[in-house]
Write an enzyme that holds these catalytic residues in place. Structure first.
Site, mmCIF file in Angstrom:
data_model
loop_
_atom_site.group_PDB
_atom_site.id
_atom_site.type_symbol
_atom_site.label_atom_id
_atom_site.label_comp_id
_atom_site.label_asym_id
_atom_site.label_seq_id
_atom_site.Cartn_x
_atom_site.Cartn_y
_atom_site.Cartn_z
ATOM 1 N N HIS A 289 -1.498 -3.328 1.452
ATOM 2 C CA HIS A 289 -1.142 -2.183 2.011
ATOM 3 C C HIS A 289 -0.523 -0.871 1.025
ATOM 4 O O HIS A 289 0.042 -1.323 0.173
ATOM 5 C CB HIS A 289 -0.491 -1.765 3.148
ATOM 6 C CG HIS A 289 0.791 -2.410 3.115
ATOM 7 N ND1 HIS A 289 1.792 -1.770 2.999
ATOM 8 C CD2 HIS A 289 1.134 -3.936 3.627
ATOM 9 C CE1 HIS A 289 3.142 -2.560 2.927
ATOM 10 N NE2 HIS A 289 2.730 -3.876 3.349
ATOM 11 N N CYS A 305 3.851 -9.105 2.719
ATOM 12 C CA CYS A 305 2.502 -8.234 2.084
ATOM 13 C C CYS A 305 2.590 -7.902 0.797
ATOM 14 O O CYS A 305 3.668 -7.750 0.069
ATOM 15 C CB CYS A 305 2.237 -7.374 3.149
ATOM 16 S SG CYS A 305 1.759 -7.842 4.873
#
Length: 330
Positions: A289, A305
């Protein structure tokens, strides 16, 4: 002669007198540097070193060590060959030859061929001292090969037909309409009959290095671009091969600590794009992301992440398709 003496010294861990194949001065030198026969006799009465000459060969015995002179010659030759000036390993010669081919191709305008050779060199990491230079060349070449409407062998040139829309064209070629727009410099998705579109079909792969904080994008196993990333703090980012679960623009963030934060709220840290991974046993909720904290890129800072600059993840997003493979390595 001196090299042979040094070689014998390495094998037996001793100094060598300047006499061919005579090994007899093991801890036997006096303080003045001379040879002390009494010391030698005392230290070697049980296992004296003997030289046996047979068929022009010599066998040297010292305790349990037996070395034939032909073996010494082989070792000596290896030592000499290793230190020959100007000699390079075969692999290094091939890499230098590959760079010569690249320069020749570039002079002849063969940018596609040069890009492919450089791509292989970069992915293999076979010339670490030139890795940045190779990357810079690749980025420059891909400005035309990938990120422009100029035709190249990897691309398909498509002529717009009546009734065509970008989404259906993209689906036919297993790509994204956003990538078609980007490559062709289109500001809108409006099409004109007879318009030529450059399309980049093929399979994309993503290779992530946690150690180097890099994400490498490949198309048909050739270099497209490398990006800087952030990974999970305390080594939270998992390693392995992952598949794409979903893609979202302007994603909502479901915090692991509880709470749902819409895009645009100051608590939402996901940035402008989300590329989610399919869950695995005990591995779920991971993805790639953007970030509202660009200063963390290049560090271990996330909850696990992969973080990217928003401009970078937007570019990556356009390449990623449902069959994109994501490989995360230490």
């Amino acid at each position: 002669m001196k090299k042979m003496q040094n070689l014998l010294g390495k094998i037996f861990g001793i100094g060598i007198l300047p006499v061919m194949f005579v090994v007899c001065n093991i801890n036997t030198y006096t303080n003045t540097g001379g040879f002390d026969a009494e010391v030698f006799a005392a230290q070697n009465q049980e296992t004296p070193i003997s030289l046996v000459k047979k068929d022009d060969d010599v066998v040297i015995y010292k305790n349990d060590i037996i070395v034939r002179s032909d073996e010494l010659k082989k070792e000596f030759k290896k030592e000499v060959d290793k230190n020959k000036p100007g000699e390079k390993p075969a692999s290094q010669k091939q890499e230098i030859s590959a760079l010569d081919t690249v320069n020749k191709d570039l002079k002849e305008g063969k940018k596609y061929e040069a890009r492919n050779i450089l791509s292989d060199l970069f992915i293999n990491g076979s010339m670490p001292e030139k890795q940045k230079e190779i990357k810079d060349q690749l980025d420059k070449l891909n400005e035309e090969i990938i990120f422009s409407p100029i035709p190249f062998p990897d691309a398909t040139m498509y002529t717009v037909q009546p009734g065509d829309v970008l989404v259906r064209i993209a689906k036919r070629f297993n790509t994204n309409y956003e990538l078609i727009m980007k490559v062709n410099g289109k500001a809108s998705n409006r099409l004109n009959i007879g318009e030529q579109l450059k399309i980049l079909p093929g399979k994309t792969r993503i290779l992530i290095s946690k150690r180097n904080f890099t994400l490498l994008l490949l198309l048909n196993d050739k270099y497209v671009k490398q990006y800087r990333i952030a990974t999970g703090k305390n080594n939270k980012t998992p390693v392995g091969t992952f598949e794409v679960k979903n893609k979202m623009k302007e994603p909502v963030w479901y915090s692991p600590d509880g709470g749902v934060f819409p895009y645009g709220s100051k608590e939402n840290i996901l940035g402008t794009r989300w590329i989610g991974f399919k869950d695995k046993p005990n591995i779920y909720g991971y993805g790639i992301h953007g970030t509202t904290q660009p200063e963390t890129v290049g560090t271990a800072a996330s909850n696990g992440c992969i973080r990217m600059l928003n401009s970078d993840v937007e570019e990556l997003y356009d390449f990623v398709t449902p069959d994109t493979e994501i490989v995360i390595q230490e």
